[in-house]
Design an enzyme around this catalytic site. Sequence first.
Site, PDB file in Angstrom:
ATOM      1  N   HIS A 120       0.855  -1.187   0.000  1.00 27.45           N
ATOM      2  CA  HIS A 120       0.000   0.000   0.000  1.00 27.45           C
ATOM      3  C   HIS A 120       0.888   1.233   0.000  1.00 27.45           C
ATOM      4  CE1 HIS A 120      -3.097   2.909   1.236  1.00 27.45           C
ATOM      5  NE2 HIS A 120      -3.974   2.008   0.851  1.00 27.45           N
ATOM      6  N   ASP A 134      -7.871  -3.911  -0.647  1.00 25.39           N
ATOM      7  CA  ASP A 134      -8.421  -3.984  -2.000  1.00 25.39           C
ATOM      8  C   ASP A 134      -8.401  -5.413  -2.534  1.00 25.39           C
ATOM      9  OD1 ASP A 134      -8.851  -1.122  -2.356  1.00 25.39           O
ATOM     10  OD2 ASP A 134      -6.679  -0.972  -2.356  1.00 25.39           O
TER      11      ASP A 134
END
Length: 431
Positions: free
Chosen positions: A308, A366
């Site tokens: 991330h 995600d």
Amino acid sequence: MSDTQKTAKLSFGDKELELPIYSPTAGPDVIDIRRLYADGGVFTYDPGFTSTASCDSTITFIDGGKGELLHRGYPIDQLAEKSHYLEVCYLLLYGELPSATELEDFEGRVTRHTMVHEQMHNFFRGFRRDAHPMATMVGVVGAMSAFYHDSLDISDPDQREVASIRMIAKLPTIAAMAYKYSIGQPFVYPRNDLDYASNFLRMCFAVPAEDYEVNPILSRAMDRILTLHADHEQNASTSTVRLAGSSGANPFACIAAGIACLWGPAHGGANQACLEMLKEIGSVDRIPEYIARAKDKDDPFRLMGFGHRVYKNFDPRATVMKQSADEVLDLLGVENNPVLQVAKELEKAALNDPYFAEKKLFPNVDFYSGIILEAMGFPTSMFTPIFALSRTVGWISQWKEMIGDPQQKIGRPRQLYQGESARDYVDVEKR
């Protein structure tokens, strides 16, 4: 932001400026450069504003190094595990967790606003059937200002409150309508006897010929997706909402601007990109090939859904989302879905590979949310609209905070101009 005697000294040319330093309740100190141009005649240069605090806020705090995400001080994993989406909405909007009475009142107000104006059905029919649901949502949410004239005055706290409740309540209805319209099915009206997540799932998957019985595991998974995406500090879409709001634009226009920004693949499309990568891999036996490509510095391929930009250690939302993903896959199975088979094996391979552990490339929120939405039956085109409806409360909370900030000014970033200096106009026949 606390007052302090600390200052930073900036010397350039024959000038020396003393700039105040403020200490936040969490995070790095902040140098106040508001007088830099007035006193020093210079700007700072910060493309993307990644080293610039554009506001002070009490809503959300992120420490990427620690893998920490706090809403009003509460860790996101505790909220996702013990709370539910509408309670988190209340927390973001009003600053504290509600009492039982306050929560019941809030949930009732949201539930009573879930229907949209009937004439908006006609507005949907102006779009092509193959329009992306995000394109439809940008238009419809922006058009809410044409339907709800009684909540456009941003100087009226009561109107701001009504507009906030309306958007939290109606975004699931609008997102579901965008989905139904894109697949040629009739709209499904909301039901007041269902909770927020269950209502959304039913509006997406029920048809007149056969009702949709919401499975509690799927409803809980959807509620967690909404909760884990509710707010994420001053990201691109939130900053867009604040910038639009700084001009005095009505709240519906501001949220539409946020949705438009979220539509960008670098922002809101991560879980969709993850599913597209899984489809590209195609089968479990090809995973070693793609793992090797991800390790090859000369290969442009990257594993989507791993690591991330903000969280340098681990994504604190991913642990809770993994639990939901496991529950959903246990319920629905993966035997007949090669994409989900690839996802499960890719997760296992990456988690057991020292290369990914060393670089802290763990599956993020995600990756797991994409798996859940795929298993539920949503097309990838609906992933970002679901992200948008979950983020709406964060945008509204940030917008309300900005409106109430006495230091708030219309946004006006500066630039490092690299174009031509002043020159005289030349008549066309002499060029």
